[in-house]
Design an enzyme around this catalytic site. Structure first.
Site, PDB file in Angstrom:
ATOM      1  N   TYR A 163       7.169  -9.944   7.178  1.00 16.45           N
ATOM      2  CA  TYR A 163       7.024  -8.506   7.333  1.00 16.45           C
ATOM      3  C   TYR A 163       7.628  -8.079   8.667  1.00 16.45           C
ATOM      4  O   TYR A 163       7.611  -8.846   9.643  1.00 16.45           O
ATOM      5  CB  TYR A 163       5.551  -8.098   7.320  1.00 16.45           C
ATOM      6  CG  TYR A 163       4.899  -8.080   5.960  1.00 16.45           C
ATOM      7  CD1 TYR A 163       4.893  -6.916   5.190  1.00 16.45           C
ATOM      8  CD2 TYR A 163       4.282  -9.223   5.459  1.00 16.45           C
ATOM      9  CE1 TYR A 163       4.288  -6.901   3.939  1.00 16.45           C
ATOM     10  CE2 TYR A 163       3.667  -9.205   4.208  1.00 16.45           C
ATOM     11  CZ  TYR A 163       3.675  -8.042   3.459  1.00 16.45           C
ATOM     12  OH  TYR A 163       3.073  -8.022   2.221  1.00 16.45           O
ATOM     13  N   ASP A 186       0.824  -1.201   0.000  1.00 13.28           N
ATOM     14  CA  ASP A 186       0.000   0.000   0.000  1.00 13.28           C
ATOM     15  C   ASP A 186       0.862   1.256   0.000  1.00 13.28           C
ATOM     16  O   ASP A 186       2.085   1.194   0.182  1.00 13.28           O
ATOM     17  CB  ASP A 186      -0.909   0.008   1.229  1.00 13.28           C
ATOM     18  CG  ASP A 186      -1.995  -1.045   1.169  1.00 13.28           C
ATOM     19  OD1 ASP A 186      -2.367  -1.443   0.047  1.00 13.28           O
ATOM     20  OD2 ASP A 186      -2.470  -1.465   2.237  1.00 13.28           O
TER      21      ASP A 186
END
Length: 248
Positions: A114, A56
């Site tokens: 992540y 994003d």
């Protein structure tokens, strides 16, 4: 493409601060668009990129992979040099290798890791603006590490998925999850076979809400509820990094 076409896997890293994410969007600066323009300049071809993931706006990547087909026979090391010569400073390619014809950066991916960075100090640090979340209230990283272990396993993670996620299954497997402190920086890391829309940011927000006593139930109960309203806030994009992509 002719019979001599190659399937190339690119590995890159990028600073996501000034990008509207990976995927091309009209009238927006995206990583995919910048990379496609660079490939056009160096190889003279329009590349159809197949990516390992989508990030994003504002999300960073220490490792991001994509593949494309090309008829150009330039050596892979020369492709890396050429692309880095024309790419903007906030993107760098550090790997290029030939893969079998059927390889796909997304469908052949076996997992991702992540990390989420939290600057945990009373005063903000200007050097981490856009690169870590400033959280001024004291965090007990050992307690949060124990709580984070509740994410490990195979579950329906509907409680940790933002609206607008169009996937067939909400089930994902988390292999490992940890919270570690290095000075005033806290690193949340999570390794799984895949992630839902905003899943990692909601996981982080949930841990912070638990720390603030806004949530008073164990992670497993939130997971079992399959209800987004039971989980915490969505942490800002600035602290999130795609850290590793795993292939066999």
């Amino acid at each position: 493409m002719d019979n001599n076409s190659r399937n190339l896997l690119l590995t890159l890293r990028y600073d996501g601060l000034s990008f509207h994410g990976w995927q091309y969007q009209p009238n927006c600066r995206t990583v995919e668009d910048e990379l496609k323009k660079a490939i056009k300049r160096i190889l003279g071809e329009e590349a159809k990129l197949q990516s390992c993931s989508r990030t994003d706006a504002g999300v960073h990547a220490n490792m991001f992979c994509c593949n494309f087909r090309t008829d150009n026979q330039r050596p892979t090391d020369k492709i890396i040099l050429g692309l880095n010569a024309v790419l903007p400073d906030d993107i760098a390619v550090y790997g290029c290798e030939e893969k079998e014809a059927g390889f796909h950066a997304r469908y052949d991916c076996r997992g991702k890791e992540y990390i989420y960075k939290i600057w945990n100090a009373k005063q903000r640090n200007p050097f981490f603006n856009g690169y870590a979340l400033h959280f001024s209230r004291e965090l007990n990283e050992k307690r949060l590490d124990e709580i984070a272990k509740g994410f490990v396993g195979t579950y329906d993670f509907s409680s940790f998925c933002a609206s607008g996620c169009a996937v067939k299954s909400m089930t994902r497997t988390i292999f490992d999850c940890s919270v570690r402190r290095e000075g005033d920086m806290i690193n949340f890391s999570v390794h799984g076979d895949g992630f839902l829309y905003n899943m990692v940011r909601i996981m982080v927000g949930t841990l912070l809400d638990i720390s603030d006593k806004k949530i008073n139930e164990p992670v497993i109960r939130i997971i079992e509820a399959k209800d987004r309203n039971r989980a915490g806030v969505t942490a800002p994009a600035c602290g999130l990094y795609l850290n590793q992509v795993f292939y066999e």
